[in-house]
Design an enzyme around this catalytic site. Structure first.
Site, PDB file in Angstrom:
ATOM      1  N   HIS A   1       5.199  -5.630  -1.213  1.00  0.00           N
ATOM      2  CA  HIS A   1       4.811  -5.511  -2.623  1.00  0.00           C
ATOM      3  C   HIS A   1       5.122  -4.139  -3.207  1.00  0.00           C
ATOM      4  CE1 HIS A   1       0.976  -3.807  -1.029  1.00  0.00           C
ATOM      5  NE2 HIS A   1       0.925  -3.203  -2.189  1.00  0.00           N
TER       6      HIS A   1
ATOM      7  N   ASP B   1       3.957  -9.445   3.924  1.00  0.00           N
ATOM      8  CA  ASP B   1       3.997  -8.232   3.100  1.00  0.00           C
ATOM      9  C   ASP B   1       4.630  -7.057   3.852  1.00  0.00           C
ATOM     10  OD1 ASP B   1       3.670  -6.600   0.950  1.00  0.00           O
ATOM     11  OD2 ASP B   1       1.491  -6.365   1.157  1.00  0.00           O
TER      12      ASP B   1
ATOM     13  N   SER C   1      -0.739   1.855  -0.023  1.00  0.00           N
ATOM     14  CA  SER C   1       0.039   0.666   0.332  1.00  0.00           C
ATOM     15  C   SER C   1       1.357   1.037   0.977  1.00  0.00           C
ATOM     16  CB  SER C   1       0.360  -0.158  -0.917  1.00  0.00           C
ATOM     17  OG  SER C   1      -0.670  -1.041  -1.178  1.00  0.00           O
TER      18      SER C   1
HETATM   19  N1  ARG Z   1      -2.413  -2.391  -2.580  1.00  0.00           N
HETATM   20  C1  ARG Z   1      -2.895  -1.060  -2.460  1.00  0.00           C
HETATM   21  C2  ARG Z   1      -1.840  -0.079  -2.846  1.00  0.00           C
HETATM   22  O1  ARG Z   1      -1.159  -0.413  -3.710  1.00  0.00           O
HETATM   23  C3  ARG Z   1      -3.593  -0.808  -1.174  1.00  0.00           C
HETATM   24  C4  ARG Z   1      -4.974  -1.271  -1.290  1.00  0.00           C
HETATM   25  C5  ARG Z   1      -5.713  -1.164  -0.025  1.00  0.00           C
HETATM   26  N2  ARG Z   1      -7.044  -1.500  -0.353  1.00  0.00           N
HETATM   27  C6  ARG Z   1      -8.035  -1.465   0.522  1.00  0.00           C
HETATM   28  N3  ARG Z   1      -9.231  -1.687   0.070  1.00  0.00           N
HETATM   29  N4  ARG Z   1      -7.821  -1.194   1.789  1.00  0.00           N
HETATM   30  O2  ARG Z   1      -1.774   1.066  -2.509  1.00  0.00           O
END
Ligand code: ARG
Length: 252
Positions: free
Chosen positions: A64, A111, A201
């Site tokens: 993503h 992912d 992420s």
């Molecule tokens: N999707 C997130 C990002 O864009 C990471 C989120 C991780 N969240 C969590 N509660 N561990 O960086």
């Protein structure tokens, strides 16, 4: 009901999508500042994600975090330093990206993605895990937000310690907000007040195997950050080991 579910899913994705985190460039929650050279394969990518050198010229990140498979010269990679903006940073640009073929969005699994760099950074690489990944504490690392409500990314790399949460516990938590975990492709981990957050992420979840770090997971998503009942969700790297190795060979 349908509307309520849609709203909840939108809320999760809002807190989970780096595209938005990247936009307002807003680490790790509850961690410590990393020392120089402690995580030498750690990479910051310009869209606001983390990554890890899985080969001298190839960064493993989250699906993503990228827009798809193909030539891509838009991503800048920074590594070799813990402080972003450090003049000693080594930088490179992307030339090509391979994203997992089955990728839809972070909550549905698959992912992961690989970013090929225009040159080798001359830094150590992080190994993939053995089939039955290391037991014990796991380490999360990133320049992302230090709280769910923060609006900024960290200048200094941070890390924290978490433990794997059983699939059934994690699945039960997320079922409450109508998200179905994909246990074969995801693993959950949490710590008391410790979690990854927006901007982390794509970064690695690592464990120790035979004295060396191995990459057990890739930061993927979660509801908010460090909420007691909602663990962080990571791509289960062991599941994709063969696919990631084959794609890495293709790019090397
Ligand atoms: N999707 C997130 C990002 O864009 C990471 C989120 C991780 N969240 C969590 N509660 N561990 O960086």
């Amino acid at each position: 009901m349908v509307r309520k579910v849609a709203l909840l899913v939108a809320a999760v994705l809002l807190t989970a999508t780096p595209a938005s985190a990247a936009m307002h460039l807003r680490g790790v929650v509850g961690g410590d500042v990393a020392g120089a050279g402690q995580f030498p394969w750690m990479v910051r990518l310009s869209m606001g994600c983390g990554g890890a050198l899985t080969a001298p010229r190839v960064v493993l990140t989250a699906g993503h975090c990228v827009t798809g498979t193909g030539k891509d010269e838009t991503i800048k990679a920074v590594a070799g330093v813990t402080r972003l903006g450090d003049p000693h940073a080594r930088t490179a640009h992307s030339v090509e990206v391979i994203r997992a073929t089955g990728f839809r969005d972070e909550t549905h699994g698959d992912d992961w993605a690989l970013v090929k760099l225009d040159h080798a950074l001359g830094l150590p690489t992080l190994g993939l895990p053995p089939a039955t990944g290391p037991a014990g504490p796991l380490t999360i690392i990133g320049w992302g937000q230090t709280s769910e409500h923060s609006t900024r990314q960290e200048k200094s790399l941070r890390y924290g310690t978490v433990r794997a949460v059983p699939d059934r516990t994690c699945a039960a938590a997320y079922r409450k907000i109508d998200i179905a975990l994909v246990p074969a492709e995801q693993l959950c981990a949490s710590g008391k007040g410790v979690d990854t957050c927006q901007g982390d992420s794509g970064g690695p979840l690592v464990g120790r195997s035979g004295g060396a770090w191995v990459q057990v997971g890739i930061v993927s998503w979660g509801l908010g950050c460090a909420r007691r009942d909602f663990p962080g969700v990571y791509t289960q790297v062991a599941t994709f080991r063969a696919d990631i190795s084959a794609a890495t060979r293709k790019l090397s």
